[in-house]
Design a protein around this motif. Structure first.
Motif, PDB file in Angstrom:
ATOM      1  N   VAL A  10       0.848  -1.194   0.000  1.00  0.00           N
ATOM      2  CA  VAL A  10       0.000   0.000   0.000  1.00  0.00           C
ATOM      3  C   VAL A  10       0.886   1.247   0.000  1.00  0.00           C
ATOM      4  CG1 VAL A  10      -1.844   1.239   1.200  1.00  0.00           C
ATOM      5  CG2 VAL A  10      -1.766  -1.268   1.261  1.00  0.00           C
ATOM      6  N   PRO A  11       0.676   2.189  -0.936  1.00  0.00           N
ATOM      7  CA  PRO A  11       1.525   3.388  -0.962  1.00  0.00           C
ATOM      8  C   PRO A  11       1.246   4.313   0.217  1.00  0.00           C
ATOM      9  CG  PRO A  11      -0.244   3.579  -2.571  1.00  0.00           C
ATOM     10  CD  PRO A  11      -0.300   2.172  -2.034  1.00  0.00           C
ATOM     11  N   ASP A  12       2.268   5.007   0.654  1.00  0.00           N
ATOM     12  CA  ASP A  12       2.129   5.923   1.780  1.00  0.00           C
ATOM     13  C   ASP A  12       1.072   6.989   1.547  1.00  0.00           C
ATOM     14  OD1 ASP A  12       3.950   4.673   3.332  1.00  0.00           O
ATOM     15  OD2 ASP A  12       5.422   6.279   3.367  1.00  0.00           O
ATOM     16  N   ARG A  13       0.981   7.453   0.323  1.00  0.00           N
ATOM     17  CA  ARG A  13       0.051   8.549   0.054  1.00  0.00           C
ATOM     18  C   ARG A  13      -1.398   8.150   0.320  1.00  0.00           C
ATOM     19  NH1 ARG A  13      -0.766  10.462  -4.569  1.00  0.00           N
ATOM     20  NH2 ARG A  13       0.399   9.033  -5.893  1.00  0.00           N
ATOM     21  N   GLN A  48      -1.758   8.843   3.910  1.00  0.00           N
ATOM     22  CA  GLN A  48      -1.724  10.288   4.099  1.00  0.00           C
ATOM     23  C   GLN A  48      -3.039  10.940   3.687  1.00  0.00           C
ATOM     24  OE1 GLN A  48       1.936  10.722   1.801  1.00  0.00           O
ATOM     25  NE2 GLN A  48       2.971  11.535   3.611  1.00  0.00           N
ATOM     26  N   SER A  49      -3.730  10.344   2.721  1.00  0.00           N
ATOM     27  CA  SER A  49      -5.012  10.901   2.293  1.00  0.00           C
ATOM     28  C   SER A  49      -6.059  10.838   3.393  1.00  0.00           C
ATOM     29  CB  SER A  49      -5.522  10.164   1.042  1.00  0.00           C
ATOM     30  OG  SER A  49      -5.975   8.848   1.356  1.00  0.00           O
ATOM     31  N   ARG A 109     -14.813  -9.822  -4.507  1.00  0.00           N
ATOM     32  CA  ARG A 109     -13.408  -9.941  -4.137  1.00  0.00           C
ATOM     33  C   ARG A 109     -12.578  -8.809  -4.733  1.00  0.00           C
ATOM     34  NH1 ARG A 109     -12.956 -16.147  -6.023  1.00  0.00           N
ATOM     35  NH2 ARG A 109     -13.817 -15.078  -7.854  1.00  0.00           N
ATOM     36  N   LYS A 110     -13.004  -8.292  -5.862  1.00  0.00           N
ATOM     37  CA  LYS A 110     -12.266  -7.205  -6.507  1.00  0.00           C
ATOM     38  C   LYS A 110     -12.330  -5.929  -5.670  1.00  0.00           C
ATOM     39  CE  LYS A 110     -12.018  -4.478 -10.770  1.00  0.00           C
ATOM     40  NZ  LYS A 110     -12.613  -4.264 -12.119  1.00  0.00           N
ATOM     41  N   SER A 111     -13.528  -5.511  -5.302  1.00  0.00           N
ATOM     42  CA  SER A 111     -13.665  -4.265  -4.533  1.00  0.00           C
ATOM     43  C   SER A 111     -13.084  -4.398  -3.129  1.00  0.00           C
ATOM     44  CB  SER A 111     -15.129  -3.847  -4.463  1.00  0.00           C
ATOM     45  OG  SER A 111     -15.920  -4.851  -3.850  1.00  0.00           O
ATOM     46  N   PHE A 112     -13.150  -5.597  -2.566  1.00  0.00           N
ATOM     47  CA  PHE A 112     -12.585  -5.793  -1.230  1.00  0.00           C
ATOM     48  C   PHE A 112     -11.061  -5.760  -1.264  1.00  0.00           C
ATOM     49  CE2 PHE A 112     -10.822  -8.424   2.160  1.00  0.00           C
ATOM     50  CZ  PHE A 112     -11.414  -7.855   3.273  1.00  0.00           C
ATOM     51  N   SER A 113     -10.467  -6.343  -2.273  1.00  0.00           N
ATOM     52  CA  SER A 113      -9.011  -6.540  -2.315  1.00  0.00           C
ATOM     53  C   SER A 113      -8.254  -5.424  -2.998  1.00  0.00           C
ATOM     54  CB  SER A 113      -8.691  -7.862  -3.032  1.00  0.00           C
ATOM     55  OG  SER A 113      -9.322  -8.958  -2.409  1.00  0.00           O
ATOM     56  N   ILE A 114      -8.903  -4.700  -3.906  1.00  0.00           N
ATOM     57  CA  ILE A 114      -8.206  -3.726  -4.747  1.00  0.00           C
ATOM     58  C   ILE A 114      -8.779  -2.325  -4.538  1.00  0.00           C
ATOM     59  CG2 ILE A 114      -7.646  -3.052  -7.117  1.00  0.00           C
ATOM     60  CD1 ILE A 114      -7.896  -6.007  -7.903  1.00  0.00           C
ATOM     61  N   GLN A 115      -7.897  -1.374  -4.284  1.00  0.00           N
ATOM     62  CA  GLN A 115      -8.272   0.049  -4.265  1.00  0.00           C
ATOM     63  C   GLN A 115      -8.030   0.582  -5.664  1.00  0.00           C
ATOM     64  OE1 GLN A 115      -9.507   1.723  -1.557  1.00  0.00           O
ATOM     65  NE2 GLN A 115      -9.806   3.557  -2.784  1.00  0.00           N
ATOM     66  N   SER A 116      -9.094   0.980  -6.328  1.00  0.00           N
ATOM     67  CA  SER A 116      -8.959   1.361  -7.739  1.00  0.00           C
ATOM     68  C   SER A 116      -8.358   2.750  -7.915  1.00  0.00           C
ATOM     69  CB  SER A 116     -10.318   1.296  -8.433  1.00  0.00           C
ATOM     70  OG  SER A 116     -11.243   2.167  -7.801  1.00  0.00           O
ATOM     71  N   SER A 117      -8.625   3.674  -6.968  1.00  0.00           N
ATOM     72  CA  SER A 117      -8.086   5.032  -7.056  1.00  0.00           C
ATOM     73  C   SER A 117      -8.288   5.733  -5.718  1.00  0.00           C
ATOM     74  CB  SER A 117      -8.774   5.830  -8.174  1.00  0.00           C
ATOM     75  OG  SER A 117     -10.149   6.000  -7.879  1.00  0.00           O
ATOM     76  N   PHE A 118      -7.607   6.847  -5.552  1.00  0.00           N
ATOM     77  CA  PHE A 118      -7.820   7.686  -4.373  1.00  0.00           C
ATOM     78  C   PHE A 118      -7.232   9.064  -4.659  1.00  0.00           C
ATOM     79  CE2 PHE A 118      -3.566   6.118  -3.710  1.00  0.00           C
ATOM     80  CZ  PHE A 118      -2.881   7.166  -3.085  1.00  0.00           C
ATOM     81  N   ALA A 119      -7.638  10.031  -3.861  1.00  0.00           N
ATOM     82  CA  ALA A 119      -7.136  11.388  -4.003  1.00  0.00           C
ATOM     83  C   ALA A 119      -6.421  11.803  -2.731  1.00  0.00           C
ATOM     84  CB  ALA A 119      -8.269  12.361  -4.300  1.00  0.00           C
ATOM     85  N   ASP A 120      -5.197  12.280  -2.870  1.00  0.00           N
ATOM     86  CA  ASP A 120      -4.430  12.837  -1.758  1.00  0.00           C
ATOM     87  C   ASP A 120      -4.302  14.330  -2.023  1.00  0.00           C
ATOM     88  OD1 ASP A 120      -2.788  13.368   0.362  1.00  0.00           O
ATOM     89  OD2 ASP A 120      -0.982  12.530  -0.556  1.00  0.00           O
ATOM     90  N   GLY A 121      -5.267  15.092  -1.524  1.00  0.00           N
ATOM     91  CA  GLY A 121      -5.337  16.505  -1.859  1.00  0.00           C
ATOM     92  C   GLY A 121      -5.629  16.659  -3.341  1.00  0.00           C
ATOM     93  N   PRO A 122      -4.853  17.467  -4.034  1.00  0.00           N
ATOM     94  CA  PRO A 122      -5.099  17.652  -5.473  1.00  0.00           C
ATOM     95  C   PRO A 122      -4.565  16.510  -6.341  1.00  0.00           C
ATOM     96  CG  PRO A 122      -3.236  18.982  -4.791  1.00  0.00           C
ATOM     97  CD  PRO A 122      -3.789  18.347  -3.536  1.00  0.00           C
ATOM     98  N   VAL A 123      -3.798  15.613  -5.723  1.00  0.00           N
ATOM     99  CA  VAL A 123      -3.186  14.531  -6.488  1.00  0.00           C
ATOM    100  C   VAL A 123      -4.114  13.322  -6.500  1.00  0.00           C
ATOM    101  CG1 VAL A 123      -1.207  12.983  -6.683  1.00  0.00           C
ATOM    102  CG2 VAL A 123      -0.887  15.332  -5.846  1.00  0.00           C
ATOM    103  N   VAL A 124      -4.468  12.857  -7.695  1.00  0.00           N
ATOM    104  CA  VAL A 124      -5.327  11.692  -7.850  1.00  0.00           C
ATOM    105  C   VAL A 124      -4.490  10.529  -8.372  1.00  0.00           C
ATOM    106  CG1 VAL A 124      -7.337  10.728  -9.015  1.00  0.00           C
ATOM    107  CG2 VAL A 124      -7.357  13.116  -8.274  1.00  0.00           C
ATOM    108  N   GLU A 125      -4.564   9.405  -7.689  1.00  0.00           N
ATOM    109  CA  GLU A 125      -3.860   8.193  -8.104  1.00  0.00           C
ATOM    110  C   GLU A 125      -4.872   7.235  -8.702  1.00  0.00           C
ATOM    111  OE1 GLU A 125      -1.718   6.035  -9.460  1.00  0.00           O
ATOM    112  OE2 GLU A 125      -0.293   6.817  -7.943  1.00  0.00           O
TER     113      GLU A 125
END
Length: 502
Positions: free
Chosen positions: A301-304, A307-308, A336-352
């Motif tokens: 899991v990425p730190d950001r 941080q979000s 299982r897909k939605s439980f196991s995988i985070q498809s995207s997230f926003a850390d302030g203005p930065v969207v992953e």
């Protein structure tokens, strides 16, 4: 309820933190004075268990990352996992590879020392013969567990079954895989005969290894040996022991000690540890001093992402994206897909927008003081895995089993995942894909590909399709094994030869 803690006991039970092959876990002086009471033997056994603490992280770094589940190429920095993911040939000093060798041998040495002390002092100190045999069985299971891990990653390794000196250790070469597998089997057979079932443990001992965990590992050993040789000196020996594996699995099923849970999420619920799906756990407790919690929920899991939610950085980890191929293998309604995988997230203005595995993360349980202290166990063997492994044996010709069992098991797994359309005549390829979706993030994919003999074709096709930027090296079959760490080669020049391809 007291847990069996997988914690390092430091220099109380270790004469030093050096990881030399010849390092004895307990110095002669400590050995002479320490094992004087039953509690001493109990604590000594805890030290053997503690060597398994890093096992989950190893699976995520060396199996999950190595497989086609993750596309963990460079994101602009130098990351230790990139060489693992991208099949670099110069990874003989990679810390994940070095740790896999050293941490497992620490476990082996602790087990050997413990067994020696039990043999010389146990009868006079641990007068309950049943307890003494159980202690021996636990230590022998753990030794087999560590050696099984070593053989799967490295193939031939030194077989050290007793406490040895530095000088002697530097003369012990790598043993044939068949000899190592036989040694593992004998330890597991002893463990099976002398370990209790989980329900027979008193609450104070809940979490200790049980006879069915030993049967599960023995069945997996038989399956791994039954896989093709692939022209490397690995665990696959084309031994055709599928029926022997089924015998072990059937014993576990018949015990009625385990069952599948109704929902996928409940298997990994922080409030539902040691549930009926669990055959064997690596156990952790957070909030201790020293820190003895888990680290594996954070590894992929990425730190950001943390941080979000307002948490401080967990240690500098960047993203290891889930491969597009795996994301696309899930059907639309698969929970299982939605439980196991985070498809995207926003850390302030930065969207992953790159997906990553967040299967073990409960955002309400994030440790605030140390990323090394998550309050969750890691499930090594679970009941669904057993059922799907048995199905695999049936498809490989195991005697006395009906092919209809395969469809029933796979459709039950799919139904729990929210998929209503049943499959008929499930093939080996379909079973492998179902395992991929079910066990995402649990470290089984790489070994599934090797055992099935599909690793070369699958990985080559995946690289061709996914690595459009050409960041990954070509895959060669030798890469199903990892290199012997350069530090080990340097200790006794000429004693070990390097695995092919490195």
């Amino acid at each position: 309820m007291k847990k069996i803690l997988y914690i390092a006991l430091g220099c109380v039970l270790l004469s030093s933190c050096d990881m030399d092959l010849g390092q004895q876990p307990i110095s002669e002086g400590t050995s002479e004075t320490y094992f004087q009471t039953v509690n001493d033997f109990t604590q000594g056994l805890t030290a053997v268990y503690s060597a398994a603490r890093t096992y989950p992280d190893r699976l995520l770094n060396l199996s999950e990352t190595r497989s086609d589940n993750l596309y963990a190429v460079s994101d602009g920095g130098v990351r230790d996992w990139e060489g693992i993911n991208s099949f670099h040939k110069n990874i003989n000093a990679n810390p994940y590879v070095v740790d896999a060798w050293e941490d497992n041998y620490i476990g082996v040495f602790r087990a050997n020392n413990y067994l020696e002390q039990l043999a010389t002092k146990g009868e006079s100190v641990v007068t309950d013969a049943t307890l003494r045999r159980r202690m021996e069985a636990e230590a022998r299971f753990l030794r087999a567990f560590f050696y099984f891990d070593l053989v799967r990653y490295f193939g031939r390794v030194p077989l050290i079954d007793r406490v040895v000196s530095d000088a002697e250790a530097k003369t012990i070469g790598r043993s044939p895989v068949a000899e190592l597998c036989n040694f593992i089997e004998q330890d597991l057979l002893f463990a099976i005969d002398n370990l209790p079932k989980p329900s027979a443990y008193a609450s104070v001992d809940a979490g200790r290894v049980n006879t069915y965990a030993a049967k599960m590992l023995l069945g997996l050993l038989y399956m791994s040996k039954s896989g093709p040789t692939l022209n490397v000196d690995g665990i696959g020996q084309n031994s055709n022991e599928w029926s022997k594996a089924v015998t072990q699995f059937n014993d576990i099923i018949a015990s009625n000690e385990f069952s599948s849970l109704a929902t996928y999420a409940s298997i990994f619920d922080y409030a539902n540890e040691r549930n009926r799906e669990v055959i064997f756990n690596i156990e952790y407790v957070s909030g201790g001093n020293p820190v003895v919690g888990a680290t594996f929920p954070w590894v992929l899991v990425p730190d950001r992402y943390f941080q979000s939610f307002g948490f401080t950085a967990q240690g500098g980890l960047t993203i290891r994206p889930v491969s597009t191929d795996l994301v696309n293998r899930y059907e639309a309604d698969d929970v299982r897909k939605s439980f196991s995988i985070q498809s995207s997230f926003a850390d302030g203005p930065v969207v992953e927008n790159r997906p990553f595995i967040k299967k073990f993360v409960d955002i309400t349980k994030v440790p605030t003081t140390s990323r090394m202290d998550w309050p969750i166990n890691f499930i090594v063997f679970r009941y669904t895995d057993l059922l799907l492994l048995k199905a695999e044996c049936i498809l490989n010709g195991a005697a006395g089993s009906a092919a209809t069992e395969v469809d029933a098991v796979v459709n039950a797994v799919r139904s729990r995942a929210g998929l209503t359309a049943p499959l008929v005549g499930v093939t080996k390829e379909q079973l492998l894909e179902e395992r991929r979706r079910e066990f995402i993030g649990e470290g089984s994919r790489w070994f599934d590909l090797i055992r099935s003999g599909t690793v070369e074709a699958t990985i080559k096709a995946w690289i061709a399709a996914e690595d459009s930027g050409g960041q990954m090296d070509d895959f060669i079959i030798d890469y199903i094994l990892y290199p012997v760490p350069q530090s080990e080669l340097n200790k006794s020049p000429g004693l070990y030869e390097q695995n092919k391809g490195y």
